[in-house]
Design a protein around this motif. Structure first.
Motif, PDB file in Angstrom:
ATOM      1  N   ARG A   1      41.783  35.854  44.129  1.00  0.00           N
ATOM      2  CA  ARG A   1      42.115  37.281  44.015  1.00  0.00           C
ATOM      3  C   ARG A   1      42.990  37.680  45.185  1.00  0.00           C
ATOM      4  O   ARG A   1      43.010  37.038  46.233  1.00  0.00           O
ATOM      5  CB  ARG A   1      40.865  38.134  43.907  1.00  0.00           C
ATOM      6  N   THR A   2      43.717  38.726  44.969  1.00  0.00           N
ATOM      7  CA  THR A   2      44.644  39.240  45.974  1.00  0.00           C
ATOM      8  C   THR A   2      44.932  40.708  45.678  1.00  0.00           C
ATOM      9  O   THR A   2      44.674  41.192  44.579  1.00  0.00           O
ATOM     10  CB  THR A   2      45.960  38.426  45.970  1.00  0.00           C
ATOM     11  N   LYS A   3      45.474  41.385  46.646  1.00  0.00           N
ATOM     12  CA  LYS A   3      45.880  42.788  46.455  1.00  0.00           C
ATOM     13  C   LYS A   3      47.286  42.898  45.889  1.00  0.00           C
ATOM     14  O   LYS A   3      47.707  43.958  45.463  1.00  0.00           O
ATOM     15  CB  LYS A   3      45.824  43.544  47.787  1.00  0.00           C
ATOM     16  N   SER A   4      48.038  41.793  45.880  1.00  0.00           N
ATOM     17  CA  SER A   4      49.453  41.869  45.543  1.00  0.00           C
ATOM     18  C   SER A   4      49.871  40.741  44.616  1.00  0.00           C
ATOM     19  O   SER A   4      49.603  39.576  44.904  1.00  0.00           O
ATOM     20  CB  SER A   4      50.272  41.798  46.834  1.00  0.00           C
ATOM     21  N   HIS A   5      50.566  41.088  43.532  1.00  0.00           N
ATOM     22  CA  HIS A   5      51.080  40.035  42.652  1.00  0.00           C
ATOM     23  C   HIS A   5      52.179  39.234  43.341  1.00  0.00           C
ATOM     24  O   HIS A   5      52.448  38.099  42.998  1.00  0.00           O
ATOM     25  CB  HIS A   5      51.564  40.610  41.315  1.00  0.00           C
ATOM     26  N   THR A   6      52.796  39.816  44.359  1.00  0.00           N
ATOM     27  CA  THR A   6      53.798  39.098  45.139  1.00  0.00           C
ATOM     28  C   THR A   6      53.168  37.909  45.860  1.00  0.00           C
ATOM     29  O   THR A   6      53.784  36.845  45.976  1.00  0.00           O
ATOM     30  CB  THR A   6      54.466  40.042  46.164  1.00  0.00           C
ATOM     31  N   ALA A   7      51.940  38.067  46.312  1.00  0.00           N
ATOM     32  CA  ALA A   7      51.243  36.969  46.987  1.00  0.00           C
ATOM     33  C   ALA A   7      50.994  35.814  46.024  1.00  0.00           C
ATOM     34  O   ALA A   7      51.067  34.645  46.409  1.00  0.00           O
ATOM     35  CB  ALA A   7      49.934  37.466  47.585  1.00  0.00           C
TER      36      ALA A   7
ATOM     37  N   PRO B   1      52.680  23.549  38.838  1.00  0.00           N
ATOM     38  CA  PRO B   1      51.794  24.707  38.939  1.00  0.00           C
ATOM     39  C   PRO B   1      52.058  25.685  37.796  1.00  0.00           C
ATOM     40  O   PRO B   1      53.201  25.995  37.488  1.00  0.00           O
ATOM     41  CB  PRO B   1      52.136  25.317  40.296  1.00  0.00           C
ATOM     42  N   THR B   2      50.994  26.104  37.148  1.00  0.00           N
ATOM     43  CA  THR B   2      51.092  27.001  35.998  1.00  0.00           C
ATOM     44  C   THR B   2      50.147  28.176  36.186  1.00  0.00           C
ATOM     45  O   THR B   2      48.949  27.981  36.416  1.00  0.00           O
ATOM     46  CB  THR B   2      50.710  26.253  34.695  1.00  0.00           C
ATOM     47  N   LEU B   3      50.669  29.385  36.093  1.00  0.00           N
ATOM     48  CA  LEU B   3      49.837  30.583  36.146  1.00  0.00           C
ATOM     49  C   LEU B   3      49.187  30.756  34.790  1.00  0.00           C
ATOM     50  O   LEU B   3      49.864  31.049  33.804  1.00  0.00           O
ATOM     51  CB  LEU B   3      50.680  31.806  36.517  1.00  0.00           C
ATOM     52  N   VAL B   4      47.894  30.543  34.728  1.00  0.00           N
ATOM     53  CA  VAL B   4      47.159  30.609  33.462  1.00  0.00           C
ATOM     54  C   VAL B   4      46.832  32.056  33.109  1.00  0.00           C
ATOM     55  O   VAL B   4      46.934  32.464  31.955  1.00  0.00           O
ATOM     56  CB  VAL B   4      45.866  29.769  33.542  1.00  0.00           C
ATOM     57  N   SER B   5      46.423  32.821  34.119  1.00  0.00           N
ATOM     58  CA  SER B   5      46.096  34.226  33.851  1.00  0.00           C
ATOM     59  C   SER B   5      46.214  35.032  35.136  1.00  0.00           C
ATOM     60  O   SER B   5      46.081  34.504  36.233  1.00  0.00           O
ATOM     61  CB  SER B   5      44.681  34.363  33.287  1.00  0.00           C
ATOM     62  N   ILE B   6      46.472  36.294  34.950  1.00  0.00           N
ATOM     63  CA  ILE B   6      46.448  37.260  36.054  1.00  0.00           C
ATOM     64  C   ILE B   6      46.044  38.595  35.443  1.00  0.00           C
ATOM     65  O   ILE B   6      46.534  38.971  34.376  1.00  0.00           O
ATOM     66  CB  ILE B   6      47.807  37.327  36.788  1.00  0.00           C
ATOM     67  N   ARG B   7      45.106  39.249  36.088  1.00  0.00           N
ATOM     68  CA  ARG B   7      44.668  40.543  35.553  1.00  0.00           C
ATOM     69  C   ARG B   7      44.245  41.449  36.694  1.00  0.00           C
ATOM     70  O   ARG B   7      43.773  41.000  37.726  1.00  0.00           O
ATOM     71  CB  ARG B   7      43.554  40.380  34.537  1.00  0.00           C
TER      72      ARG B   7
ATOM     73  N   GLU C   1      39.876  49.835  37.948  1.00  0.00           N
ATOM     74  CA  GLU C   1      40.802  50.838  37.431  1.00  0.00           C
ATOM     75  C   GLU C   1      41.648  51.464  38.533  1.00  0.00           C
ATOM     76  O   GLU C   1      42.607  52.159  38.259  1.00  0.00           O
ATOM     77  CB  GLU C   1      40.019  51.937  36.716  1.00  0.00           C
ATOM     78  N   LYS C   2      41.286  51.251  39.791  1.00  0.00           N
ATOM     79  CA  LYS C   2      41.987  51.897  40.904  1.00  0.00           C
ATOM     80  C   LYS C   2      42.861  50.903  41.664  1.00  0.00           C
ATOM     81  O   LYS C   2      43.002  50.997  42.869  1.00  0.00           O
ATOM     82  CB  LYS C   2      40.970  52.511  41.857  1.00  0.00           C
ATOM     83  N   ASN C   3      43.432  49.946  40.949  1.00  0.00           N
ATOM     84  CA  ASN C   3      44.288  48.928  41.562  1.00  0.00           C
ATOM     85  C   ASN C   3      43.589  48.255  42.739  1.00  0.00           C
ATOM     86  O   ASN C   3      44.075  48.238  43.866  1.00  0.00           O
ATOM     87  CB  ASN C   3      45.629  49.513  42.002  1.00  0.00           C
ATOM     88  N   ASP C   4      42.399  47.700  42.453  1.00  0.00           N
ATOM     89  CA  ASP C   4      41.613  46.997  43.465  1.00  0.00           C
ATOM     90  C   ASP C   4      42.134  45.595  43.730  1.00  0.00           C
ATOM     91  O   ASP C   4      41.479  44.797  44.374  1.00  0.00           O
ATOM     92  CB  ASP C   4      40.149  46.912  43.017  1.00  0.00           C
ATOM     93  N   GLY C   5      43.269  45.287  43.186  1.00  0.00           N
ATOM     94  CA  GLY C   5      43.835  43.960  43.355  1.00  0.00           C
ATOM     95  C   GLY C   5      43.904  43.224  42.034  1.00  0.00           C
ATOM     96  O   GLY C   5      43.733  43.804  40.968  1.00  0.00           O
ATOM     97  N   GLU C   6      44.169  41.938  42.114  1.00  0.00           N
ATOM     98  CA  GLU C   6      44.333  41.140  40.907  1.00  0.00           C
ATOM     99  C   GLU C   6      43.548  39.846  41.027  1.00  0.00           C
ATOM    100  O   GLU C   6      43.415  39.285  42.115  1.00  0.00           O
ATOM    101  CB  GLU C   6      45.819  40.815  40.692  1.00  0.00           C
TER     102      GLU C   6
END
Length: 93
Positions: A38-44, A61-67, A71-76
């Motif tokens: 998990r991270t706060k930024s999709h850039t990371a 390397p393959t990004l399988v999922s990101i979500r 609801e308050k943008n607690d990261g991804e």
């Protein structure tokens, strides 16, 4: 055996992970590594994918999922799979 490379695998991951990315799960099976985190930024996540792609130890390397978390943008949360090229370590063991 994959277990003899465990130290180098963890060291390589520690060197590649941006400080803003937290690893929550790691699984290795048949030379396929799955990383959940998990991270706060999709850039990371993008930075991590690029770093993994440059490593001689990892392939495809393959990004399988990101979500988004919460609801308050607690990261991804994300999942990445990649191959492990343990032969690249044979000269270092």
């Amino acid at each position: 055996s994959q277990s003899r490379y465990a130290g180098q695998l963890f060291l390589e991951l520690a060197n590649l992970f941006p400080d803003t990315v937290i690893l929550t799960r790691l699984a290795l099976r048949n030379n396929i590594l799955t990383l959940d985190g998990r991270t706060k930024s999709h850039t990371a996540v993008a930075d991590l994918m690029q770093a993994l792609g440059r490593s001689m130890l990892f392939t495809q390397p393959t990004l399988v999922s990101i979500r988004q978390q919460g609801e308050k943008n607690d990261g991804e949360e994300f999942a990445i799979t990649l191959g492990c090229n343990f032969q690249a370590l044979d000269g270092q063991v």
